[in-house]
Design an enzyme around this catalytic site. Structure first.
Site, PDB file in Angstrom:
ATOM      1  CD  GLU A  90      -2.624  -1.116   2.657  1.00 53.06           C
ATOM      2  OE1 GLU A  90      -3.401  -2.041   2.854  1.00 53.06           O
ATOM      3  OE2 GLU A  90      -2.457  -0.184   3.457  1.00 53.06           O
ATOM      4  CB  CYS A 104       2.415   7.384   3.739  1.00 56.29           C
ATOM      5  SG  CYS A 104       2.632   6.106   4.994  1.00 56.29           S
ATOM      6  CB  CYS A 111       5.548  -5.972   9.200  1.00 61.55           C
ATOM      7  SG  CYS A 111       6.780  -5.337  10.373  1.00 61.55           S
ATOM      8  CB  CYS A 115       3.149  -4.062  16.404  1.00 64.25           C
ATOM      9  SG  CYS A 115       4.905  -3.693  16.231  1.00 64.25           S
ATOM     10  CB  CYS A 118       0.333  -3.126  13.394  1.00 62.17           C
ATOM     11  SG  CYS A 118       0.853  -2.803  11.702  1.00 62.17           S
ATOM     12  CD  GLU A 162      11.218  -1.267  11.612  1.00 60.97           C
ATOM     13  OE1 GLU A 162      10.159  -0.795  12.057  1.00 60.97           O
ATOM     14  OE2 GLU A 162      12.278  -0.600  11.578  1.00 60.97           O
ATOM     15  CB  SER A 191       8.012   5.477  10.930  1.00 61.27           C
ATOM     16  OG  SER A 191       7.348   5.009  12.082  1.00 61.27           O
ATOM     17  CB  SER A 214       6.400   2.656  16.507  1.00 60.80           C
ATOM     18  OG  SER A 214       6.204   3.103  15.190  1.00 60.80           O
ATOM     19  CG  HIS A 216       2.869   2.553  19.892  1.00 66.28           C
ATOM     20  ND1 HIS A 216       2.297   3.681  19.334  1.00 66.28           N
ATOM     21  CD2 HIS A 216       3.440   1.890  18.840  1.00 66.28           C
ATOM     22  CE1 HIS A 216       2.489   3.673  18.030  1.00 66.28           C
ATOM     23  NE2 HIS A 216       3.185   2.617  17.695  1.00 66.28           N
ATOM     24  CG  ASN A 290      -7.050   3.466  11.934  1.00 62.38           C
ATOM     25  OD1 ASN A 290      -8.254   3.437  11.813  1.00 62.38           O
ATOM     26  ND2 ASN A 290      -6.236   4.091  11.103  1.00 62.38           N
ATOM     27  CB  CYS A 333      -0.084   0.755   8.564  1.00 56.27           C
ATOM     28  SG  CYS A 333       1.052  -0.545   8.630  1.00 56.27           S
TER      29      CYS A 333
HETATM   30  N1  SAH Z   1       7.190  -0.348  10.931  1.00 49.89           N
HETATM   31  C1  SAH Z   1       7.353   1.041  11.137  1.00 49.89           C
HETATM   32  C2  SAH Z   1       6.645   1.893  10.120  1.00 49.89           C
HETATM   33  C3  SAH Z   1       5.297   1.455   9.660  1.00 49.89           C
HETATM   34  S1  SAH Z   1       3.988   1.516  10.846  1.00 49.89           S
HETATM   35  C4  SAH Z   1       6.938   1.414  12.533  1.00 49.89           C
HETATM   36  O1  SAH Z   1       6.347   0.584  13.226  1.00 49.89           O
HETATM   37  O2  SAH Z   1       7.254   2.510  12.943  1.00 49.89           O
HETATM   38  C5  SAH Z   1       3.600   3.260  10.867  1.00 49.89           C
HETATM   39  C6  SAH Z   1       2.993   3.743  12.172  1.00 49.89           C
HETATM   40  O3  SAH Z   1       1.617   3.329  12.295  1.00 49.89           O
HETATM   41  C7  SAH Z   1       3.702   3.219  13.410  1.00 49.89           C
HETATM   42  O4  SAH Z   1       3.883   4.243  14.351  1.00 49.89           O
HETATM   43  C8  SAH Z   1       2.728   2.190  13.903  1.00 49.89           C
HETATM   44  O5  SAH Z   1       2.933   1.893  15.250  1.00 49.89           O
HETATM   45  C9  SAH Z   1       1.414   2.851  13.592  1.00 49.89           C
HETATM   46  N2  SAH Z   1       0.266   1.969  13.594  1.00 49.89           N
HETATM   47  C10 SAH Z   1       0.193   0.700  13.161  1.00 49.89           C
HETATM   48  N3  SAH Z   1      -1.048   0.196  13.332  1.00 49.89           N
HETATM   49  C11 SAH Z   1      -1.783   1.182  13.892  1.00 49.89           C
HETATM   50  C12 SAH Z   1      -3.135   1.285  14.314  1.00 49.89           C
HETATM   51  N4  SAH Z   1      -3.965   0.258  14.189  1.00 49.89           N
HETATM   52  N5  SAH Z   1      -3.551   2.455  14.843  1.00 49.89           N
HETATM   53  C13 SAH Z   1      -2.703   3.499  14.966  1.00 49.89           C
HETATM   54  N6  SAH Z   1      -1.415   3.460  14.593  1.00 49.89           N
HETATM   55  C14 SAH Z   1      -0.950   2.309  14.060  1.00 49.89           C
HETATM   56 FE1  SF4 Z   2       5.545  -3.771  11.542  1.00 48.17          FE
HETATM   57 FE2  SF4 Z   2       5.396  -1.187  12.132  1.00 48.17          FE
HETATM   58 FE3  SF4 Z   2       3.193  -2.691  12.027  1.00 48.17          FE
HETATM   59 FE4  SF4 Z   2       4.925  -3.052  14.007  1.00 48.17          FE
HETATM   60  S1  SF4 Z   2       3.707  -1.204  13.621  1.00 48.17           S
HETATM   61  S2  SF4 Z   2       3.977  -4.667  12.823  1.00 48.17           S
HETATM   62  S3  SF4 Z   2       6.846  -2.688  12.977  1.00 48.17           S
HETATM   63  S4  SF4 Z   2       4.542  -2.207  10.334  1.00 48.17           S
END
Ligand code: SAH
Ligand code: SF4
Length: 354
Positions: A90, A104, A111, A115, A118, A162, A191, A214, A216, A290, A333
């Site tokens: 995407e 973006c 990935c 997490c 995500c 990532e 990021s 990230s 959190h 989200n 994402c």
């Molecule tokens: N892997 C990298 C970059 C991609 S994720 C990272 O984790 O930083 C981009 C951002 O979206 C990260 O800060 C991630 O924690 C956040 N993210 C992922 N899923 C999410 C969700 N469901 N709600 C809010 N933020 C989210």
């Molecule tokens: Fe991967 Fe970033 Fe999603 Fe974590 S938040 S699973 S590192 S894409």
């Protein structure tokens, strides 16, 4: 078929010379590609027709196939692309009221970091993207913006995957963005989930790229429950690497905080975060979670978010709520891909048409 985006300017010269073309043709084509950002060979009208036809027959511009697109009420565009091996990724284009146009982009299909909240993490890892697959996502938006008299101004490596797990390709893509699209390092953001060795390595690259972490959660126990990577790189090591990054590059580090109701929006977490980041040149970006299919948590209320921001202010830490762009089009994402795969999506739609 040769993908012209994967050629250096020298390789393009070699190719054109092998076709018996004069040397200046390669320069003209390079200008069409990256300065004038022509998205097609037809647009390259100072090239002889026969050359344009040969280019169209033997080469192509890029390798991404558009599978689905959604446009949000706020102008955010989200795309799903298919790669040559059927993997899907995407990318998102965000437009702001000023001239800012931010792409973006994804760095991996899926990935491996897992997490829990995500959508991409919930899919698991498929493969790394090449530098060109990463770069081309921005290139496509740059061409389309150019056609309507606008410029791509910023790029965030914040889509699927990532970036630091795919370090070399991500770094090469950053160089391509700077050299070919003229996007300054200060307008590029990486990021990361917090891969400490790569953060340290990146600090040594001598680039002024913006780093977003990230975070959190501000205690190891909470963070490890959300981001498994925290077991390998606990908070103390992570924050130490961030302090070094800020010192070496002179850039303020951004911490991302997906605010989850009742989990990480508590006064205790705010206090722990205030203490953790004390004295670090930084900014906290709060994004109400989200919701995704594979995780039960929900977004924090604005009342909780505002209280959290006030608590951080007492530690001198600036924090803002990020406007959730494209929320009506699954711009989180990995969410468009999940939706397309589950068959709940018409190939191209506008949010308002649903
Ligand atoms: N892997 C990298 C970059 C991609 S994720 C990272 O984790 O930083 C981009 C951002 O979206 C990260 O800060 C991630 O924690 C956040 N993210 C992922 N899923 C999410 C969700 N469901 N709600 C809010 N933020 C989210
Ligand atoms: Fe991967 Fe970033 Fe999603 Fe974590 S938040 S699973 S590192 S894409």
């Amino acid at each position: 078929m040769i993908d012209l985006y994967t050629l250096s300017s020298e390789a393009l010269q070699t190719l054109l010379a092998s076709w018996g073309e004069p040397a200046y043709r390669a320069k003209q084509i390079w200008e069409w590609l990256y300065e004038k950002r022509a998205g097609s060979f037809d647009a390259m009208h100072n090239l002889p027709k026969a050359l344009r036809e040969r280019l169209a027959a033997e080469t192509r511009l890029g390798a991404l196939e558009l599978v689905a697109e959604q446009e949000s009420h706020d102008g955010t565009i989200k795309r799903l692309y298919r790669l040559h091996d059927n993997q899907m990724i995407e990318s998102v284009l965000m437009e702001y009221d000023d001239a800012r146009r931010t792409a973006c982009i994804s760095t991996q299909a899926g990935c491996a970091m897992g997490c829990v909240f995500c959508a991409t993490g919930q899919m698991g890892f498929a493969r790394h993207l090449t530098a060109y697959e990463i770069f081309e996502q921005s290139m496509r938006f740059a061409c389309e913006l150019e056609a309507r008299g606008e410029r791509l101004s910023n790029v965030v490596l914040m889509g699927m995957g990532e970036p630091f797990h795919n370090y070399d390709a991500a770094l090469e893509a950053i160089h391509l963005l700077m050299e070919r699209l003229g996007i300054g390092a200060r307008h590029i953001t990486v990021s990361t989930v917090g891969l400490v060795p790569q953060i340290r390595r990146f600090a040594e690259e001598g680039l002024q790229v913006k780093l977003a972490i990230s975070l959190h959660a501000a205690t190891d126990e909470e963070r490890a429950a959300l981001l498994p990577v925290n077991k390998r790189y606990p908070l103390q090591d992570l924050i130490a690497a961030c302090r070094d990054y800020a010192d070496k590059t002179g850039r303020r580090v951004t911490f991302e905080w997906a605010a989850i109701s009742g989990e990480n929006d508590t006064p205790e977490q705010a206090r722990a975060l205030g203490q953790l980041l004390h004295g670090l040149k930084c900014h906290v970006n709060i994004i109400p979670l989200n919701p995704t299919g594979g995780y039960a948590g929900g977004p924090s209320s604005m009342r909780r978010v505002n209280a959290f921001i006030e608590a951080l202010a007492q530690y001198g830490i600036p924090a803002t709520v990020r406007v959730r762009r494209g929320i009506d089009i699954d711009a989180g994402c990995g969410q468009l891909k999940s939706k397309v795969l589950s068959g709940k999506h018409a190939a191209t739609e506008r949010a308002g048409d649903q």
